[in-house]
Design a protein around this motif. Sequence first.
Motif, short mmCIF file in Angstrom:
data_model
loop_
_atom_site.label_atom_id
_atom_site.label_comp_id
_atom_site.label_asym_id
_atom_site.label_seq_id
_atom_site.Cartn_x
_atom_site.Cartn_y
_atom_site.Cartn_z
N LEU A 98 49.68 19.44 66.88
CA LEU A 98 48.91 19.75 68.08
C LEU A 98 48.78 21.26 68.24
N ILE A 99 47.53 21.72 68.36
CA ILE A 99 47.24 23.16 68.46
C ILE A 99 46.49 23.41 69.77
N HIS A 100 47.11 24.16 70.65
CA HIS A 100 46.54 24.39 71.98
C HIS A 100 45.38 25.37 71.95
N GLY A 101 44.74 25.53 73.09
CA GLY A 101 43.60 26.42 73.22
C GLY A 101 43.94 27.77 73.80
N TYR A 102 42.90 28.52 74.12
CA TYR A 102 43.01 29.86 74.67
C TYR A 102 43.73 29.85 76.01
N LEU A 103 44.63 30.80 76.23
CA LEU A 103 45.41 30.93 77.46
C LEU A 103 46.24 29.70 77.76
N SER A 104 46.67 28.99 76.72
CA SER A 104 47.40 27.75 76.92
C SER A 104 48.66 27.74 76.06
N SER A 105 49.27 26.54 75.93
CA SER A 105 50.53 26.40 75.18
C SER A 105 50.77 24.92 74.91
N THR A 106 51.95 24.61 74.38
CA THR A 106 52.32 23.22 74.14
C THR A 106 52.28 22.39 75.42
N PHE A 107 52.41 23.04 76.55
CA PHE A 107 52.39 22.37 77.85
C PHE A 107 51.14 21.51 78.03
N SER A 108 50.03 21.95 77.45
CA SER A 108 48.75 21.27 77.66
C SER A 108 48.69 19.87 77.04
N PHE A 109 49.66 19.54 76.16
CA PHE A 109 49.66 18.24 75.51
C PHE A 109 50.72 17.28 76.07
N ARG A 110 51.38 17.67 77.15
CA ARG A 110 52.52 16.89 77.64
C ARG A 110 52.13 15.49 78.07
N ARG A 111 50.89 15.29 78.52
CA ARG A 111 50.44 13.96 78.94
C ARG A 111 49.93 13.12 77.77
N LEU A 112 49.56 13.76 76.67
CA LEU A 112 49.05 13.05 75.49
C LEU A 112 50.17 12.56 74.60
N VAL A 113 51.22 13.36 74.43
CA VAL A 113 52.31 13.04 73.51
C VAL A 113 52.92 11.66 73.73
N PRO A 114 53.22 11.23 74.96
CA PRO A 114 53.86 9.92 75.15
C PRO A 114 53.06 8.74 74.60
N TYR A 115 51.75 8.88 74.48
CA TYR A 115 50.92 7.80 73.98
C TYR A 115 50.86 7.75 72.45
N LEU A 116 51.43 8.77 71.79
CA LEU A 116 51.35 8.84 70.33
C LEU A 116 52.71 8.89 69.65
N ALA A 118 44.28 9.19 72.98
CA ALA A 118 45.30 8.72 72.02
C ALA A 118 44.81 7.50 71.26
N ASN A 119 44.16 6.58 71.94
CA ASN A 119 43.63 5.38 71.29
C ASN A 119 42.58 5.75 70.24
N ARG A 120 41.76 6.72 70.59
CA ARG A 120 40.71 7.15 69.65
C ARG A 120 41.33 7.85 68.44
N ILE A 121 42.36 8.65 68.68
CA ILE A 121 43.05 9.33 67.58
C ILE A 121 43.71 8.31 66.66
N ARG A 122 44.34 7.31 67.25
CA ARG A 122 45.02 6.28 66.46
C ARG A 122 44.03 5.54 65.56
N SER A 123 42.88 5.17 66.09
CA SER A 123 41.86 4.48 65.29
C SER A 123 41.34 5.37 64.17
N PHE A 124 41.15 6.63 64.50
CA PHE A 124 40.66 7.61 63.52
C PHE A 124 41.66 7.79 62.38
N CYS A 125 42.94 7.83 62.71
CA CYS A 125 43.98 8.01 61.69
C CYS A 125 44.10 6.78 60.80
N LEU A 126 43.90 5.59 61.37
CA LEU A 126 44.03 4.35 60.61
C LEU A 126 42.86 4.12 59.67
#
Length: 276
Positions: free
Chosen positions: A29-47, A262-270
Amino acid sequence: MGMVQVNGVSLYYEQYGKSLAEGKAVLVLIHGYLSSTFSFRRLVPYLEHDYTILSLDLPGFGKSEKSLTFVYSLHNYGKLVLGFLNRMGVKQAVLIGHSMGGQIALQSALQNHSMVKKVVGIACAGYMGPVKRSLVRLSYIPFFSRMLKFYFDKKDIAASFLEITNDRSLITKEMMEGYLKPMYALAFYKSLIRLIRHREGDLSSEKLKTIKQPVLLMWGDKDQIVPPHVGERFIQDIPRVEYKVFQGAGHLLPEERPEEIANRIRSFCLNNHGDD
């Protein structure tokens, strides 16, 4: 959570889900401008139940080093991500980047076709051109870092979050503090100045056409920061691309639609995308 030395700079990263030893697919996971790992905290639990997840703070941001020697170009950021994978012993990964992080993921994909298996760009930045020369010249004014800090300190933060998040209910004190905390230190602004000076233009159409990996792009139709028409241009340039627009969502898709993403990422990875 930990620190690691990569290409001469100290990087903070977080690890979730399966251990690297289990040999599961690795998502970075690579965050955007003026951001950090914090920006993915809601996405991680689904993956995290299905993958090994590595989330890193780019140099200059979050808890990573605010280096005064690192070259803060998009190309070098892409090189750094590859160095991070090598340092962690990851032979192949799916890179997931938000906004500027999406552009960095594409840079990495161009630089190493085997290590980067696929790319997911969430509101991926592009077609912006280099930083204006007038701003670059201003960056050499003495104490410009203090001027930048003063500007951000005086900025109407609540109004700024309304611009990037379509769902106003998500804008809480905890959310704003999580994004703003890394910006309190003067060292952050000194590295930001280097990004202003070093950031070259985004990948050209010619470069994008040479990307070999499958790419998934996701957008919010209400995105005011990187509008959906940017994604439509990417479709014309990237050879193997999927494009999904989420209705009623803004720029911070990992905050607004984490489960759907997360669902879209999972399908894309599979999907083997005809590679096997």
